[in-house]
Design a protein around this motif. Structure first.
Motif, PDB file in Angstrom:
ATOM      1  N   LYS A  63       0.843  -1.210   0.000  1.00 44.53           N
ATOM      2  CA  LYS A  63       0.000   0.000   0.000  1.00 44.53           C
ATOM      3  C   LYS A  63       0.874   1.255   0.000  1.00 44.53           C
ATOM      4  O   LYS A  63       0.613   2.225  -0.717  1.00 44.53           O
ATOM      5  N   LYS A  64       1.924   1.230   0.824  1.00 40.92           N
ATOM      6  CA  LYS A  64       2.829   2.392   0.882  1.00 40.92           C
ATOM      7  C   LYS A  64       3.564   2.577  -0.435  1.00 40.92           C
ATOM      8  O   LYS A  64       3.800   3.707  -0.882  1.00 40.92           O
ATOM      9  N   VAL A  65       3.962   1.420  -1.043  1.00 42.48           N
ATOM     10  CA  VAL A  65       4.663   1.525  -2.339  1.00 42.48           C
ATOM     11  C   VAL A  65       3.750   2.136  -3.396  1.00 42.48           C
ATOM     12  O   VAL A  65       4.177   2.992  -4.218  1.00 42.48           O
ATOM     13  N   TYR A  91      11.732  10.341  -4.463  1.00 40.67           N
ATOM     14  CA  TYR A  91      12.346   9.217  -5.183  1.00 40.67           C
ATOM     15  C   TYR A  91      12.969   8.215  -4.210  1.00 40.67           C
ATOM     16  O   TYR A  91      12.774   6.991  -4.317  1.00 40.67           O
ATOM     17  N   ASP A  92      13.745   8.740  -3.256  1.00 38.36           N
ATOM     18  CA  ASP A  92      14.421   7.862  -2.274  1.00 38.36           C
ATOM     19  C   ASP A  92      13.395   7.082  -1.429  1.00 38.36           C
ATOM     20  O   ASP A  92      13.587   5.891  -1.130  1.00 38.36           O
ATOM     21  N   LEU A  97      10.930   2.004  -0.019  1.00 44.43           N
ATOM     22  CA  LEU A  97       9.731   1.195   0.208  1.00 44.43           C
ATOM     23  C   LEU A  97       9.696  -0.028  -0.714  1.00 44.43           C
ATOM     24  O   LEU A  97       9.316  -1.142  -0.292  1.00 44.43           O
ATOM     25  N   GLN A  98      10.123   0.189  -1.982  1.00 42.96           N
ATOM     26  CA  GLN A  98      10.155  -0.932  -2.926  1.00 42.96           C
ATOM     27  C   GLN A  98      11.156  -1.995  -2.481  1.00 42.96           C
ATOM     28  O   GLN A  98      10.896  -3.196  -2.542  1.00 42.96           O
ATOM     29  N   THR A  99      12.306  -1.520  -1.989  1.00 42.92           N
ATOM     30  CA  THR A  99      13.336  -2.452  -1.490  1.00 42.92           C
ATOM     31  C   THR A  99      12.839  -3.223  -0.272  1.00 42.92           C
ATOM     32  O   THR A  99      13.006  -4.440  -0.160  1.00 42.92           O
ATOM     33  N   ASP A 100      12.172  -2.502   0.649  1.00 44.31           N
ATOM     34  CA  ASP A 100      11.643  -3.169   1.845  1.00 44.31           C
ATOM     35  C   ASP A 100      10.582  -4.214   1.474  1.00 44.31           C
ATOM     36  O   ASP A 100      10.510  -5.293   2.085  1.00 44.31           O
TER      37      ASP A 100
END
Length: 381
Positions: A63-65, A91-92, A97-100
């Motif tokens: 959801k956050k992503v 961007y960061d 979030l995508q990495t997590d």
């Protein structure tokens, strides 16, 4: 033969021990498997909780992503309205979030794989425990059969050896009986007859000389010798087979036999209950020999002071009980020379009866003989 018995017993014991050890090993495997099952169950419960937590974390991150991507798209579309620092921050944040999310999904996959692995392992252990328990049960049944059947085989072989030894003993006894009869006939009647012949010649010479009184005295001596010879011959015949048994029957023969033992043992009592009907010869001979053997055992081996012989003859069975107050013996201790008792068992078995011997050291001996009678053929013709 005794060595063979020991060897067979050793082989049977080794086989039974091997089966017992196999049973114990399978039982240990089952117990270890149960312990592993319990450990894996606990681990699976924890894993399921962890998987649920990681799934929730992943869903929240997704959801956050999505929001971060939406924000990033908005910034990209209105690039000029945002500062460079704000653009980098958006961007960061989206990248982090995508990495997590990727890390969380990987963690979820690892946990799910471990969960599935444990569930498969639990099913495998469960099946193995069931098979082990089934094997333990089957081995227990086999072990019971081994203990019982091999014991029967051992007893049968031991009994066969015993009967073989008994057969050899019978042959030896027959030969010894022939030697004894030969000695008795030679030392008894044969010598007496030789003396009678000699004395008869003396009578003849004395009479021819005219000494009638001396001849008459010699004739009296000859009559005494003839009477003694006749008694000796009858005694030998009685030992072989009592004539009274054929002429008078079982009970009078037992009475007469006990009277002949008064010099050896004055305290033999005989009690009986019977009809006037005679038994068949094979019953009377067997019962007489069984009672005779029991009395002789009480006199020779038990050193009994009192012997009681009881005989009850009914329409369908004969019960003979011989009780003494002698020194007795321990029934658990098998004696090498118990062939008399073995012979008694053989006689009783042939007639389909039962022989029960109860004895204890210092407490006397009781011999109980029960022989069924054939209803259509239990009396003498």
């Amino acid at each position: 033969m005794k060595h063979t018995d020991r060897t067979l017993d050793y082989i049977i014991d080794e086989m039974i021990d091997t089966v017992k050890n196999s049973k114990d090993e399978i039982f240990e495997i089952a117990e270890d498997s149960r312990k592993e099952y319990q450990t894996l169950e606990q681990e699976l419960a924890v894993l399921k909780e962890d998987v649920a937590v990681v799934i929730d974390e992943g869903d929240a991150l997704e959801k956050k992503v999505k929001l971060a991507r939406k924000k990033l798209a908005e910034v990209s579309k209105n690039f000029k309205e945002y500062s460079e620092e704000k653009i980098r921050e958006v961007y960061d944040q989206a990248h982090q979030l995508q990495t997590d999310l990727v890390v969380t999904r990987d963690k979820e996959k690892v946990l799910r794989d471990r969960r599935d692995e444990i569930e498969l392992r639990l099913k495998s252990i469960e099946q193995m425990v069931e098979r082990a328990e089934g094997l333990v049960g089957k081995i227990s049944i086999v072990l019971n059969y081994l203990n019982e059947d091999f014991q029967e085989v051992s007893d049968l072989i031991s009994d066969a050896y015993e009967k073989q030894e008994f057969g050899l003993k019978i042959i030896e006894a027959q030969e010894e009986e022939r030697r004894r009869l030969s000695r008795e006939m030679h030392d008894g009647p044969a010598q007496m007859l030789a003396n009678i012949m000699l004395r008869s010649e003396i009578v003849d010479r004395t009479f021819k000389k005219g000494d009638v009184d001396s001849a008459v005295r010699e004739m009296r001596n000859v009559r005494v010798m003839i009477r003694d010879s006749l008694y000796e011959v009858r005694r030998i015949i009685y030992d072989l087979r009592p004539m009274a048994l054929d002429d008078l029957g079982l009970i009078p023969t037992i009475k007469k036999y006990i009277r002949t033992l008064e010099d050896q043992h004055p305290n033999i009592r005989f009690q009986y209950q019977s009809s006037d009907e005679r038994l068949h010869s094979h019953y009377e001979v067997a019962l007489f020999r069984l009672i005779q053997e029991s009395i002789q055992n009480a006199i020779k081996h038990a050193e009994a002071k009192l012997i009681l012989v009881e005989l009850d003859i009914s329409c369908d069975r004969v019960v003979a009980t011989i009780t003494d107050n002698g020194k007795g013996f321990e029934q658990s201790e098998k004696k090498d020379k118990s062939f008399g008792i073995i012979g008694m068992h053989e006689r009783v078995d042939i007639l389909g009866g039962d022989l029960d011997i109860t004895s204890k050291q210092g407490a006397g001996t009781r011999v109980n003989i029960t022989i069924p009678l054939e209803h259509d053929n239990n009396t003498a013709n």
